[in-house]
Design an enzyme around this catalytic site. Structure first.
Site, PDB file in Angstrom:
ATOM      1  N   HIS A  67       0.827  -1.201   0.000  1.00  0.00           N
ATOM      2  CA  HIS A  67       0.000   0.000   0.000  1.00  0.00           C
ATOM      3  C   HIS A  67       0.863   1.254   0.000  1.00  0.00           C
ATOM      4  CE1 HIS A  67      -2.964   2.736   2.275  1.00  0.00           C
ATOM      5  NE2 HIS A  67      -3.504   2.537   1.094  1.00  0.00           N
ATOM      6  N   GLU A 125       0.404  -1.063  -4.703  1.00  0.00           N
ATOM      7  CA  GLU A 125      -0.779  -0.214  -4.809  1.00  0.00           C
ATOM      8  C   GLU A 125      -0.337   1.239  -4.656  1.00  0.00           C
ATOM      9  OE1 GLU A 125      -4.137   2.253  -3.514  1.00  0.00           O
ATOM     10  OE2 GLU A 125      -2.250   1.882  -2.474  1.00  0.00           O
ATOM     11  N   ASP A 183      -1.394   5.669  -5.977  1.00  0.00           N
ATOM     12  CA  ASP A 183      -2.445   6.633  -6.275  1.00  0.00           C
ATOM     13  C   ASP A 183      -1.945   7.626  -7.324  1.00  0.00           C
ATOM     14  OD1 ASP A 183      -4.161   5.891  -3.776  1.00  0.00           O
ATOM     15  OD2 ASP A 183      -2.165   6.315  -2.988  1.00  0.00           O
ATOM     16  N   HIS A 243      -1.082  10.398  -2.981  1.00  0.00           N
ATOM     17  CA  HIS A 243      -2.417  10.051  -2.510  1.00  0.00           C
ATOM     18  C   HIS A 243      -3.334  11.255  -2.336  1.00  0.00           C
ATOM     19  CE1 HIS A 243      -5.513   9.237   0.565  1.00  0.00           C
ATOM     20  NE2 HIS A 243      -5.599   8.064  -0.037  1.00  0.00           N
TER      21      HIS A 243
END
Length: 258
Positions: free
Chosen positions: A16, A47, A49, A62
């Site tokens: 993440h 993962e 953004d 993010h």
């Protein structure tokens, strides 16, 4: 036909926003250093953004603004790439989407599109790498816009994709009605459900949900899971992936089961 993003065996560990090692000091999430640390730890899936800078470059970031990470209140969309690179230089380094795909060719990326403006540029950039990209967004509209752009600029393969909030809502409603046909209809065109275990008082992840998703050929990935006991319990339940800030810990937990 299984999308190549899923060809590695599950359960999957999705790092993440990369990985900030326990002994690291001053490294920001979603930075080049965080992505490199996840890769070095053995994470096959990262993962991240996507936001768009003032001069139209997609970067891994993010938040909509720089307040939390840098202490600057400006939106990412108002800061040029070169300035953002300078601001991030001391905390792990900025990484653009192009750089991530080129610098880590063996990594599969799970990309959450955070702004409407980023959707088409993300689709265009990932189009040549569709076999190792999954596109996600809380907004099904943004997600579909990016997929359509990837189709236009691609070479015949569409990136994998996970359900947005509206789609997840339809799945949860269909589950409450115990209607497998409605679950299947809601999940049409979706490769993964990426969900929290609970949303407030509502339990999302259950054996019934996992079985229903699997019956539709859809994986279930749970976010954000950082406790080893929590990881073990979800893996025992049969989830296909863990989205975690502690990819190093999760990889060890998954290794026990192989």
């Amino acid at each position: 036909m299984i999308h190549p993003w899923f060809e590695r065996p599950s359960p999957r560990v999705l790092a993440h926003r990369g990985l900030i090692p326990a002994d690291a000091d001053g490294i920001a999430e979603n930075s080049f250093a965080a992505v490199a640390a996840a890769h070095a730890a053995g994470a096959a899936y990262i993962e991240s953004d996507c936001h768009l800078t003032a001069d139209g470059e997609v970067v891994l970031f993010h938040d909509a603004d720089l307040s939390r990470v840098i202490g600057d209140p400006r939106p990412v969309s108002q800061v040029p790439l070169a300035e953002l690179e300078r601001l991030m230089a001391g905390i792990g380094g900025l990484i653009s989407l192009r750089q991530a795909l080129e610098a880590f060719p063996d990594v599969r990326f799970n990309l959450d599109i955070k702004s409407e403006a980023a959707a088409v540029p993300v689709g265009r950039i990932v189009a040549p790498h569709a076999e190792r990209v999954l596109l996600a967004s809380f907004s099904d509209v943004r997600r579909r816009t990016a997929l359509e752009a990837a189709d236009r600029f691609g070479r015949g393969m569409r990136p994998a994709t996970s359900a947005g909030t509206a789609t997840i809502g339809r799945v949860v409603s269909a589950m409450a009605m115990r209607s497998r046909p409605l679950v299947r209809r809601a999940l049409a065109g979706v490769d993964a459900l990426q969900v929290p275990e609970r949303q407030g008082a509502v339990r999302i992840v259950s054996p019934r949900l996992i079985d229903a998703a699997h019956a539709c050929g859809v994986e279930v990935h749970v976010w954000t899971v950082n406790d080893p006991l929590h990881m073990a319990r979800l893996l025992d339940l049969g989830v296909d992936g863990l989205v975690t800030d502690r990819a190093d810990v999760a990889l060890r937990e998954v290794a026990k089961r192989r």
